[in-house]
Design an enzyme around this catalytic site. Sequence first.
Site, PDB file in Angstrom:
ATOM      1  CG  HIS A 154       0.218  -0.214   4.338  1.00 15.95           C
ATOM      2  ND1 HIS A 154       0.551   0.660   5.471  1.00 15.95           N
ATOM      3  CD2 HIS A 154       0.532   0.352   3.330  1.00 15.95           C
ATOM      4  CE1 HIS A 154       1.008   1.781   4.985  1.00 15.95           C
ATOM      5  NE2 HIS A 154       1.065   1.635   3.759  1.00 15.95           N
TER       6      HIS A 154
ATOM      7  CB  CYS B  28      -0.863   2.807   7.506  1.00 15.28           C
ATOM      8  SG  CYS B  28      -1.504   1.576   8.253  1.00 15.28           S
TER       9      CYS B  28
ATOM     10  CG  ASN C 152       2.438   3.793   0.905  1.00 15.33           C
ATOM     11  OD1 ASN C 152       1.720   3.697   1.933  1.00 15.33           O
ATOM     12  ND2 ASN C 152       3.172   2.925   0.486  1.00 15.33           N
TER      13      ASN C 152
ATOM     14  CD  GLN D 222       2.903   4.578   7.992  1.00 12.64           C
ATOM     15  OE1 GLN D 222       2.338   4.581   6.602  1.00 12.64           O
ATOM     16  NE2 GLN D 222       2.798   3.746   8.862  1.00 12.64           N
TER      17      GLN D 222
END
Length: 358
Positions: free
Chosen positions: A289, A154, A320, A148
């Site tokens: 997040h 996110c 992630n 990102q």
Amino acid sequence: MARPSLLLPALLVVVVGGVCAAPASACADDPMLERFQQWMGRHGRLYGSTGEKRRRLEVYRRNVELVEQFNSMGNGGYKLADTKFADLTNEEFRAKVLGFGPHGRTGHTTAPSTTTSLVDSGMAEDYSDLPKSVDWREKGAVAPVKNQGDCGSCWAFSAVAAMEGINQIKNGKLVSLSEQELVDCDTEAVGCAGGYMSWAFEFVMKNRGLTTERNYPYQGMNGNCQTPKLNQSAVSISGYQNVTASSEPDLLRAVAAQPVSVAVDAGSFVWQLYGGGVFTGPCTAELNHGVTVVGYGETQGDADGDGGGTPGQKYWIVKNSWGPEWGEAGYIRMQREAAGGVADGLCGIALLPSYPLM
Ligand SMILES: *[C@@H]1O[C@H](CO)[C@@H](O)[C@H](O)[C@H]1NC(C)=O
Ligand SMILES: *[C@@H]1O[C@H](CO)[C@@H](O)[C@H](O)[C@H]1NC(C)=O
């Protein structure tokens, strides 16, 4: 604790006295400088000025000290490392790479019901029909780890990974989808300043789909919505579903069926500097997040022979969006059914899970 107080005046002398002024080789007797420069090379990091480099070296030094102190205490089988975020203070890190919930709004912990305990919601039901482990990566339902960058997007990455997953499961094709279309065109969210995965799903439902990563590539910054691409959808969803809040067993059932978007607290230094193993915290349930659970499992013992890890430790496999060079090739294994039976799950992982329907 005598060490820092002895070190600090020495550092001050170095900085004030300008011994480290360019050329940097003037400081070659500082082993940390050499390590820092190797780290800079590894991560392609360049600084605009000698002053900035010197400032970053001191942040890096403090983080490395933190990493070594943490690892020497053998905290429950996971390790910290001088990750790509090791030249940032924790405050800078938090400002850079999170993005769950629009900024300016606080307290989006949105714990709909924390009264439901694991025992009430989960154990009463029978979960014995579910496999002991699931890894959607092995089934080809997970695109390579993305990055990102310096943008609080996110929420888009989390939602996109879940949609890429269900599309592969239903249609047999892994199609990398566009986060940038969400960042630019989802007017409910605020692009790099944050958003919710539920808004991303709602956008894709209303827009009747989302285009590909290739057609609308990621820029890492807010841009004008490229409206002609709105009707060039590659994948569409029929709806989305929230998993019962604060129920890891319900999350387990959902993940057994497809990758699931979740929100967590990823703001602490242990996320910033996570270097592998089954993560056990510390963290809070203040969600900041968005990530995607792409599987679950249980450790078999010290398979990697590094002396870390406890056999039989249950974990979530979490994708992630900080690039493949963070954590375990871009993933973090997070403890599942954390000791004490925290209903919210570690870092609030079970508070707000959702998944797209197709
Ligand atoms: C998509 O939208 C553009 C205008 O933005 C239009 O010219 C085009 O015909 C549309 N294509 C389809 C397949 O609907
Ligand atoms: C899912 O949960 C969010 C947050 O509580 C809520 O805003 C949304 O309406 C819910 N969506 C569905 C489909 O239940």
